[in-house]
Design a protein around this motif. Structure first.
Motif, PDB file in Angstrom:
ATOM      1  N   ARG A 173       0.837  -1.208   0.000  1.00  0.00           N
ATOM      2  CA  ARG A 173       0.000   0.000   0.000  1.00  0.00           C
ATOM      3  C   ARG A 173       0.872   1.258   0.000  1.00  0.00           C
ATOM      4  O   ARG A 173       0.646   2.206  -0.760  1.00  0.00           O
ATOM      5  CB  ARG A 173      -0.915  -0.030   1.221  1.00  0.00           C
ATOM      6  CG  ARG A 173      -1.648   1.276   1.506  1.00  0.00           C
ATOM      7  CD  ARG A 173      -2.459   1.157   2.798  1.00  0.00           C
ATOM      8  NE  ARG A 173      -2.735   2.462   3.359  1.00  0.00           N
ATOM      9  CZ  ARG A 173      -1.900   3.125   4.152  1.00  0.00           C
ATOM     10  NH1 ARG A 173      -0.722   2.596   4.457  1.00  0.00           N
ATOM     11  NH2 ARG A 173      -2.227   4.310   4.627  1.00  0.00           N
ATOM     12  N   GLU A 199      -3.304  -3.682 -11.990  1.00  0.00           N
ATOM     13  CA  GLU A 199      -2.752  -4.648 -11.039  1.00  0.00           C
ATOM     14  C   GLU A 199      -1.508  -5.340 -11.583  1.00  0.00           C
ATOM     15  O   GLU A 199      -0.496  -5.480 -10.881  1.00  0.00           O
ATOM     16  CB  GLU A 199      -3.810  -5.696 -10.679  1.00  0.00           C
ATOM     17  CG  GLU A 199      -4.917  -5.193  -9.795  1.00  0.00           C
ATOM     18  CD  GLU A 199      -5.877  -6.310  -9.408  1.00  0.00           C
ATOM     19  OE1 GLU A 199      -5.557  -7.490  -9.698  1.00  0.00           O
ATOM     20  OE2 GLU A 199      -6.937  -6.018  -8.813  1.00  0.00           O
ATOM     21  N   ARG A 200      -1.575  -5.797 -12.817  1.00  0.00           N
ATOM     22  CA  ARG A 200      -0.450  -6.541 -13.394  1.00  0.00           C
ATOM     23  C   ARG A 200       0.813  -5.691 -13.438  1.00  0.00           C
ATOM     24  O   ARG A 200       1.892  -6.155 -13.052  1.00  0.00           O
ATOM     25  CB  ARG A 200      -0.810  -7.006 -14.817  1.00  0.00           C
ATOM     26  CG  ARG A 200       0.329  -7.732 -15.538  1.00  0.00           C
ATOM     27  CD  ARG A 200      -0.089  -8.156 -16.929  1.00  0.00           C
ATOM     28  NE  ARG A 200      -0.559  -7.030 -17.731  1.00  0.00           N
ATOM     29  CZ  ARG A 200       0.263  -6.140 -18.320  1.00  0.00           C
ATOM     30  NH1 ARG A 200       1.576  -6.255 -18.192  1.00  0.00           N
ATOM     31  NH2 ARG A 200      -0.236  -5.154 -19.046  1.00  0.00           N
ATOM     32  N   LEU A 235       1.512  -3.001 -11.661  1.00  0.00           N
ATOM     33  CA  LEU A 235       1.956  -2.721 -10.291  1.00  0.00           C
ATOM     34  C   LEU A 235       2.705  -3.921  -9.721  1.00  0.00           C
ATOM     35  O   LEU A 235       3.745  -3.773  -9.062  1.00  0.00           O
ATOM     36  CB  LEU A 235       0.759  -2.381  -9.406  1.00  0.00           C
ATOM     37  CG  LEU A 235       0.085  -1.022  -9.658  1.00  0.00           C
ATOM     38  CD1 LEU A 235      -1.202  -0.910  -8.835  1.00  0.00           C
ATOM     39  CD2 LEU A 235       1.033   0.126  -9.322  1.00  0.00           C
ATOM     40  N   GLY A 236       2.194  -5.121  -9.977  1.00  0.00           N
ATOM     41  CA  GLY A 236       2.863  -6.329  -9.496  1.00  0.00           C
ATOM     42  C   GLY A 236       4.242  -6.501 -10.092  1.00  0.00           C
ATOM     43  O   GLY A 236       5.191  -6.895  -9.405  1.00  0.00           O
ATOM     44  N   ARG A 239      -0.314 -10.592  -7.502  1.00  0.00           N
ATOM     45  CA  ARG A 239      -1.463  -9.710  -7.656  1.00  0.00           C
ATOM     46  C   ARG A 239      -2.373  -9.711  -6.435  1.00  0.00           C
ATOM     47  O   ARG A 239      -3.141  -8.767  -6.223  1.00  0.00           O
ATOM     48  CB  ARG A 239      -2.241 -10.099  -8.911  1.00  0.00           C
ATOM     49  CG  ARG A 239      -1.449  -9.854 -10.183  1.00  0.00           C
ATOM     50  CD  ARG A 239      -2.173 -10.275 -11.439  1.00  0.00           C
ATOM     51  NE  ARG A 239      -3.350  -9.446 -11.706  1.00  0.00           N
ATOM     52  CZ  ARG A 239      -4.054  -9.526 -12.839  1.00  0.00           C
ATOM     53  NH1 ARG A 239      -3.704 -10.393 -13.772  1.00  0.00           N
ATOM     54  NH2 ARG A 239      -5.113  -8.766 -13.016  1.00  0.00           N
ATOM     55  N   SER A 240      -2.268 -10.752  -5.606  1.00  0.00           N
ATOM     56  CA  SER A 240      -3.139 -10.818  -4.433  1.00  0.00           C
ATOM     57  C   SER A 240      -2.890  -9.663  -3.461  1.00  0.00           C
ATOM     58  O   SER A 240      -3.835  -8.952  -3.086  1.00  0.00           O
ATOM     59  CB  SER A 240      -2.975 -12.155  -3.724  1.00  0.00           C
ATOM     60  OG  SER A 240      -3.747 -12.193  -2.546  1.00  0.00           O
ATOM     61  N   ILE A 294      -1.409  -6.885  -4.136  1.00  0.00           N
ATOM     62  CA  ILE A 294      -1.701  -5.664  -4.887  1.00  0.00           C
ATOM     63  C   ILE A 294      -3.197  -5.357  -4.798  1.00  0.00           C
ATOM     64  O   ILE A 294      -3.611  -4.224  -4.518  1.00  0.00           O
ATOM     65  CB  ILE A 294      -1.293  -5.803  -6.368  1.00  0.00           C
ATOM     66  CG1 ILE A 294       0.230  -5.900  -6.514  1.00  0.00           C
ATOM     67  CG2 ILE A 294      -1.842  -4.642  -7.191  1.00  0.00           C
ATOM     68  CD1 ILE A 294       0.971  -4.622  -6.255  1.00  0.00           C
ATOM     69  N   ARG A 295      -4.011  -6.387  -5.009  1.00  0.00           N
ATOM     70  CA  ARG A 295      -5.460  -6.201  -4.988  1.00  0.00           C
ATOM     71  C   ARG A 295      -5.930  -5.755  -3.601  1.00  0.00           C
ATOM     72  O   ARG A 295      -6.756  -4.834  -3.472  1.00  0.00           O
ATOM     73  CB  ARG A 295      -6.148  -7.503  -5.395  1.00  0.00           C
ATOM     74  CG  ARG A 295      -7.650  -7.382  -5.577  1.00  0.00           C
ATOM     75  CD  ARG A 295      -8.258  -8.676  -6.111  1.00  0.00           C
ATOM     76  NE  ARG A 295      -7.722  -9.001  -7.431  1.00  0.00           N
ATOM     77  CZ  ARG A 295      -6.959 -10.058  -7.682  1.00  0.00           C
ATOM     78  NH1 ARG A 295      -6.651 -10.897  -6.693  1.00  0.00           N
ATOM     79  NH2 ARG A 295      -6.518 -10.292  -8.892  1.00  0.00           N
ATOM     80  N   LEU A 303      -4.921  -2.144  -2.942  1.00  0.00           N
ATOM     81  CA  LEU A 303      -5.790  -1.217  -3.667  1.00  0.00           C
ATOM     82  C   LEU A 303      -7.149  -1.102  -2.974  1.00  0.00           C
ATOM     83  O   LEU A 303      -7.759  -0.019  -2.935  1.00  0.00           O
ATOM     84  CB  LEU A 303      -5.969  -1.684  -5.110  1.00  0.00           C
ATOM     85  CG  LEU A 303      -4.743  -1.503  -6.028  1.00  0.00           C
ATOM     86  CD1 LEU A 303      -4.995  -2.157  -7.388  1.00  0.00           C
ATOM     87  CD2 LEU A 303      -4.404  -0.019  -6.212  1.00  0.00           C
ATOM     88  N   GLN A 304      -7.627  -2.203  -2.406  1.00  0.00           N
ATOM     89  CA  GLN A 304      -8.879  -2.151  -1.670  1.00  0.00           C
ATOM     90  C   GLN A 304      -8.751  -1.247  -0.444  1.00  0.00           C
ATOM     91  O   GLN A 304      -9.676  -0.474  -0.121  1.00  0.00           O
ATOM     92  CB  GLN A 304      -9.293  -3.570  -1.247  1.00  0.00           C
ATOM     93  CG  GLN A 304      -9.745  -4.455  -2.398  1.00  0.00           C
ATOM     94  CD  GLN A 304      -9.937  -5.908  -1.990  1.00  0.00           C
ATOM     95  OE1 GLN A 304      -9.650  -6.300  -0.852  1.00  0.00           O
ATOM     96  NE2 GLN A 304     -10.440  -6.729  -2.913  1.00  0.00           N
TER      97      GLN A 304
END
Length: 299
Positions: A14, A34-35, A37-38, A45-46, A48-49, A52-53
């Protein structure tokens, strides 16, 4: 991965995303993929997701009507990272643990992230710093390998005996030509230390200033073998110098000797400068190796 470690990773990611938004000057509406950023942060990506949440809940990012995540609000400044230490503190801790044999020859970025509680961005800066200094190199993939270094008193003493042979001789080389511009720059730096900077400089800064002077003098010999040899020795001895730098009052005296050597070179008094260099290295060698022996013999 435990829930605590997972939470730490998400918080680290984050903060890294926030820093990327700042560094790339991303305006509201800029798309975050996402991709990508990863790939940039070298995480799956998990997290990252989930990061972002968390940012969406804070109002920093939002879902676009066209799909995907976009920047909603550019953060004015990064929030403090509660687990991260001062950059220099982490740097010296890593150096000390490596010198003590607590870190293996090969290491992964994920281990370093967890071990020193760093964000991905902080780790990138740390690895860039020590890579530029020459004591770690990237392996194919995400791994890194520490380079050889001086780690015993005996080998440390050998390095000074080598320098005692090399550096005074380099000044007397037929090809030696004083580079006034670079020597004056070194003189300015040494004078800054003498004028009070010595008391504020870190061990790394002091090492860089002093090794830069000796390497500049060596480069004046216009002998590539001499110059390369000293640069290699300096890389090998960097970490052991951090462990036991001279007390600042004694380091101050050595900086004054540096000024004297520079002035002799600028005046063209090469033989005297060579003699003074030998005396200087002999004194420093005696002080530092005796300190190292005392440190080794201490209970």
């Amino acid at each position: 991965m435990t829930e605590t470690k997972h939470s730490q990773l998400v918080d680290s990611v984050r903060r890294d995303i926030l820093k990327l938004i700042q560094e790339h000057n991303l305006a509201p509406g800029a798309r975050l993929v996402e991709r990508k950023l990863g790939e940039e942060l070298k995480v799956s990506r998990s997290p990252i997701r989930k990061a972002l949440q968390a940012l969406e809940a804070e109002g920093t990012v939002e879902r676009s009507p066209q799909g995907g995540i976009v920047v909603s609000e550019v953060p004015a400044e990064l929030p403090p990272h509660p687990g991260a230490a001062d950059e220099n503190e982490v740097y010296y801790k890593l150096a000390e643990e490596r010198l003590n044999g607590q870190l293996p020859d090969r290491i992964t970025e994920n281990f370093l992230l967890r071990h020193y509680d760093l964000t991905r961005t902080e780790l990138t800066e740390l690895l860039r710093r020590i890579s530029n200094e020459g004591w770690i190199e990237r392996l194919p993939g995400y791994g890194w390998e520490f380079q050889p270094m001086l780690d015993t008193v005996t080998v440390y003493q050998d390095s000074y005996r080598f320098r005692l042979t090399l550096e005074p001789a380099a000044i007397l080389e037929p090809s030696f030509v004083v580079n006034r511009e670079k020597l004056l720059k070194c003189r300015e730096e040494q004078q800054r230390l003498v004028d009070g900077g010595i008391w504020e400089a870190s061990n790394a800064e002091l090492f860089d200033s002093n090794s830069a002077l000796h390497e500049t003098i060596m480069n004046c010999s216009n002998n590539t073998f001499f110059s390369d040899a000293l640069q290699k020795v300096d890389k090998l001895r960097r970490l052991i110098e951090y462990r036991k730098s001279l007390p600042r009052d004694r380091a101050l005296a050595r900086c004054k000797e540096h000024l004297a050597i520079i002035d002799l070179l600028l005046d063209g008094k090469l033989e005297t400068a060579s003699t003074y260099m030998r005396e200087h290295l002999s004194s420093v060698s005696l002080e530092k190796t005796s300190d190292q022996e005392a440190a080794t013999d201490a209970p």
